[in-house]
Design a protein around this motif. Structure first.
Motif, PDB file in Angstrom:
ATOM      1  N   MET A 130       0.800  -1.225   0.000  1.00  0.00           N
ATOM      2  CA  MET A 130       0.000   0.000   0.000  1.00  0.00           C
ATOM      3  C   MET A 130       0.836   1.281   0.000  1.00  0.00           C
ATOM      4  O   MET A 130       0.606   2.185  -0.806  1.00  0.00           O
ATOM      5  N   PRO A 131       1.822   1.433   0.903  1.00  0.00           N
ATOM      6  CA  PRO A 131       2.539   2.714   0.971  1.00  0.00           C
ATOM      7  C   PRO A 131       3.741   2.819   0.040  1.00  0.00           C
ATOM      8  O   PRO A 131       4.460   3.817   0.086  1.00  0.00           O
ATOM      9  N   VAL A 132       3.974   1.814  -0.801  1.00  0.00           N
ATOM     10  CA  VAL A 132       5.216   1.762  -1.570  1.00  0.00           C
ATOM     11  C   VAL A 132       5.386   2.974  -2.491  1.00  0.00           C
ATOM     12  O   VAL A 132       6.460   3.578  -2.558  1.00  0.00           O
ATOM     13  N   THR A 133       4.319   3.359  -3.198  1.00  0.00           N
ATOM     14  CA  THR A 133       4.444   4.471  -4.141  1.00  0.00           C
ATOM     15  C   THR A 133       4.809   5.766  -3.432  1.00  0.00           C
ATOM     16  O   THR A 133       5.706   6.499  -3.860  1.00  0.00           O
ATOM     17  N   ALA A 134       4.118   6.050  -2.323  1.00  0.00           N
ATOM     18  CA  ALA A 134       4.413   7.276  -1.570  1.00  0.00           C
ATOM     19  C   ALA A 134       5.817   7.232  -0.969  1.00  0.00           C
ATOM     20  O   ALA A 134       6.537   8.238  -0.969  1.00  0.00           O
ATOM     21  N   LEU A 135       6.228   6.071  -0.457  1.00  0.00           N
ATOM     22  CA  LEU A 135       7.566   5.930   0.139  1.00  0.00           C
ATOM     23  C   LEU A 135       8.657   6.162  -0.899  1.00  0.00           C
ATOM     24  O   LEU A 135       9.632   6.872  -0.648  1.00  0.00           O
ATOM     25  N   LEU A 136       8.479   5.552  -2.065  1.00  0.00           N
ATOM     26  CA  LEU A 136       9.487   5.708  -3.109  1.00  0.00           C
ATOM     27  C   LEU A 136       9.484   7.138  -3.644  1.00  0.00           C
ATOM     28  O   LEU A 136      10.548   7.705  -3.949  1.00  0.00           O
ATOM     29  N   GLY A 137       8.306   7.751  -3.747  1.00  0.00           N
ATOM     30  CA  GLY A 137       8.238   9.141  -4.176  1.00  0.00           C
ATOM     31  C   GLY A 137       9.004  10.059  -3.242  1.00  0.00           C
ATOM     32  O   GLY A 137       9.723  10.961  -3.683  1.00  0.00           O
ATOM     33  N   GLU A 138       8.882   9.825  -1.926  1.00  0.00           N
ATOM     34  CA  GLU A 138       9.601  10.640  -0.957  1.00  0.00           C
ATOM     35  C   GLU A 138      11.107  10.401  -1.046  1.00  0.00           C
ATOM     36  O   GLU A 138      11.912  11.334  -0.938  1.00  0.00           O
ATOM     37  N   ALA A 139      11.507   9.141  -1.250  1.00  0.00           N
ATOM     38  CA  ALA A 139      12.931   8.834  -1.399  1.00  0.00           C
ATOM     39  C   ALA A 139      13.517   9.546  -2.619  1.00  0.00           C
ATOM     40  O   ALA A 139      14.621  10.103  -2.565  1.00  0.00           O
ATOM     41  N   LEU A 140      12.756   9.550  -3.720  1.00  0.00           N
ATOM     42  CA  LEU A 140      13.231  10.208  -4.939  1.00  0.00           C
ATOM     43  C   LEU A 140      13.260  11.725  -4.778  1.00  0.00           C
ATOM     44  O   LEU A 140      14.104  12.397  -5.355  1.00  0.00           O
ATOM     45  N   ARG A 141      12.332  12.280  -3.989  1.00  0.00           N
ATOM     46  CA  ARG A 141      12.346  13.717  -3.748  1.00  0.00           C
ATOM     47  C   ARG A 141      13.636  14.106  -3.003  1.00  0.00           C
ATOM     48  O   ARG A 141      14.259  15.116  -3.313  1.00  0.00           O
ATOM     49  N   LYS A 142      14.033  13.291  -2.025  1.00  0.00           N
ATOM     50  CA  LYS A 142      15.274  13.570  -1.289  1.00  0.00           C
ATOM     51  C   LYS A 142      16.491  13.408  -2.192  1.00  0.00           C
ATOM     52  O   LYS A 142      17.451  14.180  -2.115  1.00  0.00           O
ATOM     53  N   MET A 143      16.441  12.393  -3.061  1.00  0.00           N
ATOM     54  CA  MET A 143      17.555  12.166  -3.978  1.00  0.00           C
ATOM     55  C   MET A 143      17.723  13.343  -4.933  1.00  0.00           C
ATOM     56  O   MET A 143      18.843  13.705  -5.297  1.00  0.00           O
ATOM     57  N   ARG A 144      16.597  13.952  -5.312  1.00  0.00           N
ATOM     58  CA  ARG A 144      16.665  15.087  -6.235  1.00  0.00           C
ATOM     59  C   ARG A 144      17.483  16.226  -5.623  1.00  0.00           C
ATOM     60  O   ARG A 144      18.197  16.943  -6.324  1.00  0.00           O
ATOM     61  N   ARG A 145      17.391  16.366  -4.311  1.00  0.00           N
ATOM     62  CA  ARG A 145      18.114  17.442  -3.643  1.00  0.00           C
ATOM     63  C   ARG A 145      19.572  17.080  -3.366  1.00  0.00           C
ATOM     64  O   ARG A 145      20.422  17.949  -3.278  1.00  0.00           O
ATOM     65  N   GLU A 146      19.863  15.779  -3.239  1.00  0.00           N
ATOM     66  CA  GLU A 146      21.166  15.373  -2.745  1.00  0.00           C
ATOM     67  C   GLU A 146      22.053  14.678  -3.769  1.00  0.00           C
ATOM     68  O   GLU A 146      23.270  14.690  -3.640  1.00  0.00           O
ATOM     69  N   GLU A 147      21.453  14.016  -4.772  1.00  0.00           N
ATOM     70  CA  GLU A 147      22.242  13.223  -5.710  1.00  0.00           C
ATOM     71  C   GLU A 147      22.664  14.056  -6.919  1.00  0.00           C
ATOM     72  O   GLU A 147      22.027  15.035  -7.280  1.00  0.00           O
ATOM     73  N   ALA A 148      23.732  13.621  -7.568  1.00  0.00           N
ATOM     74  CA  ALA A 148      24.213  14.298  -8.778  1.00  0.00           C
ATOM     75  C   ALA A 148      23.228  14.067  -9.924  1.00  0.00           C
ATOM     76  O   ALA A 148      22.683  12.973 -10.077  1.00  0.00           O
ATOM     77  N   PRO A 149      22.963  15.064 -10.768  1.00  0.00           N
ATOM     78  CA  PRO A 149      21.980  14.919 -11.848  1.00  0.00           C
ATOM     79  C   PRO A 149      22.387  13.906 -12.906  1.00  0.00           C
ATOM     80  O   PRO A 149      21.548  13.430 -13.659  1.00  0.00           O
ATOM     81  N   GLU A 150      23.704  13.561 -12.956  1.00  0.00           N
ATOM     82  CA  GLU A 150      24.131  12.628 -14.014  1.00  0.00           C
ATOM     83  C   GLU A 150      23.480  11.254 -13.868  1.00  0.00           C
ATOM     84  O   GLU A 150      23.367  10.494 -14.824  1.00  0.00           O
ATOM     85  N   GLY A 151      23.077  10.900 -12.648  1.00  0.00           N
ATOM     86  CA  GLY A 151      22.514   9.571 -12.430  1.00  0.00           C
ATOM     87  C   GLY A 151      21.022   9.489 -12.661  1.00  0.00           C
ATOM     88  O   GLY A 151      20.414   8.444 -12.413  1.00  0.00           O
ATOM     89  N   GLU A 152      20.405  10.554 -13.156  1.00  0.00           N
ATOM     90  CA  GLU A 152      18.947  10.579 -13.290  1.00  0.00           C
ATOM     91  C   GLU A 152      18.446   9.527 -14.274  1.00  0.00           C
ATOM     92  O   GLU A 152      17.403   8.911 -14.055  1.00  0.00           O
ATOM     93  N   ALA A 153      19.182   9.294 -15.361  1.00  0.00           N
ATOM     94  CA  ALA A 153      18.732   8.319 -16.359  1.00  0.00           C
ATOM     95  C   ALA A 153      18.669   6.917 -15.775  1.00  0.00           C
ATOM     96  O   ALA A 153      17.713   6.171 -16.007  1.00  0.00           O
ATOM     97  N   SER A 154      19.693   6.540 -14.997  1.00  0.00           N
ATOM     98  CA  SER A 154      19.685   5.202 -14.398  1.00  0.00           C
ATOM     99  C   SER A 154      18.600   5.079 -13.345  1.00  0.00           C
ATOM    100  O   SER A 154      17.976   4.023 -13.190  1.00  0.00           O
ATOM    101  N   ILE A 155      18.354   6.148 -12.601  1.00  0.00           N
ATOM    102  CA  ILE A 155      17.285   6.140 -11.613  1.00  0.00           C
ATOM    103  C   ILE A 155      15.934   5.980 -12.295  1.00  0.00           C
ATOM    104  O   ILE A 155      15.070   5.224 -11.840  1.00  0.00           O
ATOM    105  N   GLN A 156      15.738   6.680 -13.408  1.00  0.00           N
ATOM    106  CA  GLN A 156      14.489   6.593 -14.150  1.00  0.00           C
ATOM    107  C   GLN A 156      14.256   5.169 -14.647  1.00  0.00           C
ATOM    108  O   GLN A 156      13.154   4.618 -14.517  1.00  0.00           O
ATOM    109  N   ALA A 157      15.297   4.550 -15.213  1.00  0.00           N
ATOM    110  CA  ALA A 157      15.166   3.189 -15.740  1.00  0.00           C
ATOM    111  C   ALA A 157      14.876   2.202 -14.617  1.00  0.00           C
ATOM    112  O   ALA A 157      14.036   1.304 -14.751  1.00  0.00           O
ATOM    113  N   TRP A 158      15.584   2.341 -13.495  1.00  0.00           N
ATOM    114  CA  TRP A 158      15.371   1.451 -12.354  1.00  0.00           C
ATOM    115  C   TRP A 158      13.948   1.582 -11.829  1.00  0.00           C
ATOM    116  O   TRP A 158      13.281   0.591 -11.542  1.00  0.00           O
TER     117      TRP A 158
END
Length: 411
Positions: free
Chosen positions: A158-186
């Motif tokens: 049930m909460p998986v979509t919201a949990l992953l959305g929050e994780a990705l929101r934090k990654m957007r602030r902290e991770e390098a933009p070069e890895g966005e393509a691999s994150i999208q595919a995963w």
């Protein structure tokens, strides 16, 4: 639960198939079984063996590794419809759910999404330990232990979509933009697997809860005479209702009108009715309308207008597919930013994480609406496309593929 009883033992017992799969080919003849039985097909002998706890974990890891190498293939809607009895849907789940829980690697050690994926890895072991009794023609009551496991699995998801959305929101602030393509595919791979699980388990529960022997136009989650125009109208009313509620709580949003026009099918000349899963169509259209409504209200405020331009939904169909167009005057998206809206790490929503946890929609999560809507549409054999008119608005096109007409059946 059956899994608790099994897990309390020092060893597990599972049914395995011993198959002499090695064949020797004779020149000019059909391959013969390597066991020497002379058959042209592999010999199959069934046996029950005891596995230790560690051996069971190795077995699960090996199976996960095998599924990780397979290319996932979504089920067709007609395959789901054919699973119309408790026995048939249990067999479908037993075969397909392990395929849906493939190994999620690559990003586990690099970001926070590993916690989300890691929790779901135990599902395969839970499913394997609670394998249903499929001999003969089991009824709903015969599948009660398996049904408990499926209910537990749905609760965990049930909460998986919201949990992953929050994780990705934090990654957007902290991770390098070069890895966005691999994150999208995963994330696409992850959610394709989750869609399989969500849809199959929901169908299973609906079949198990259906009164036996009752003729109906509905087969589990599938409505054989789903009316897309009616679903769009329901989604429009729900979005306008939520906007009115926000306005009454001090948001001060102006009134927004959503108009729905459903044409007759050009082939039959009657109302459009297709075999489809109405709940998922509702979720997709609802998310699309929310996006259009948000853009329209922001454009209205920016222009200093009293009322935003209305959103128009048009539904049409021929004998091959249904098309749903959602047109707004929310200002559109610059041509150079068109691909951004499909990113799981992009959203204009300001809602907190907790607001998404309360949502019933499997598409509910920060940055999830559009990319997940497209995945659901594709999974069901359709597509979702956007046409941008910068400075004007966006036309969204949702295409639904027809399958051969299905008559209401006795379940």
């Amino acid at each position: 639960m059956a899994t608790v009883a099994l897990a309390s033992r020092r060893a597990w017992r599972i049914d395995v198939v011993r198959c002499s799969a090695a064949f020797t080919g004779a020149a000019g003849g059909a391959p013969a079984c390597a066991s020497g039985c002379g058959s042209s097909r592999p010999s199959r002998r069934f046996a029950t063996v005891a596995l230790s706890k560690e051996r069971m974990k190795e077995f699960i890891r090996a199976e996960l590794a095998y599924f990780a190498q397979q290319t996932p293939e979504p089920l067709r809607l007609d395959q789901i419809v054919r699973a119309s009895t408790p026995a048939k849907v249990a067999r479908l789940l037993h075969r397909e759910l392990p395929r849906a829980h493939r190994v999620f690697g690559g990003l586990d050690g690099a970001c926070r999404v590993g916690e989300v994926a890691g929790d779901l890895r135990g599902v395969l072991q839970q499913l394997r330990l609670a394998a249903p009794q499929l001999e003969g023609n089991p009824q709903a009551e015969d599948l009660a232990p398996y049904t408990e496991v499926i209910a537990s699995l749905r609760a965990r998801h049930m909460p998986v979509t919201a949990l992953l959305g929050e994780a990705l929101r934090k990654m957007r602030r902290e991770e390098a933009p070069e890895g966005e393509a691999s994150i999208q595919a995963w994330t696409d791979t992850f959610f394709n697997s989750r869609i399989s699980t969500e849809m199959l388990t929901k169908h299973y529960v609906a079949i198990i809860q259906s009164p036996p022997g009752q003729a109906s136009r509905k087969i589990g989650v599938v409505d054989t005479k789903c009316n897309p125009g009616q679903i769009c109208q329901e989604a429009a009313l729900e979005v306008m209702k939520s906007l009115a509620a926000e306005s009454s709580h001090g948001d001060g949003a102006p009134q927004l009108q959503i108009n729905v026009f459903a044409k007759h099918c050009t082939h039959s000349g009657t109302d459009i009715e297709i075999p489809y899963i109405p709940q998922y169509l509702f979720y997709i259209v609802q998310e699309l309308l929310r996006n259009s409504a948000r853009a329209s209200l922001e454009a209205c405020r920016a222009a200093g207008l009293q009322e935003p331009e209305p959103i128009t939904v048009t539904v049409c169909a021929d004998q091959k597919q249904v098309a749903i167009r959602i047109s707004d005057k929310g200002g559109g998206v610059p041509f150079g930013n068109g691909d951004k809206i499909w990113s799981y790490q992009f959203s204009t929503s300001k809602q907190p994480y907790e607001a998404y946890l309360d949502g019933e929609s499997p598409l509910s999560g920060w940055g999830m609406g559009l990319p997940l809507g497209r995945l659901y549409a594709r999974y069901l054999g359709g597509s979702l496309e956007l046409m941008h008119m910068p400075g004007i608005g966006v036309d969204t096109y949702l295409f639904l593929s027809r399958i051969p007409d299905l008559e209401p059946v006795s379940s």
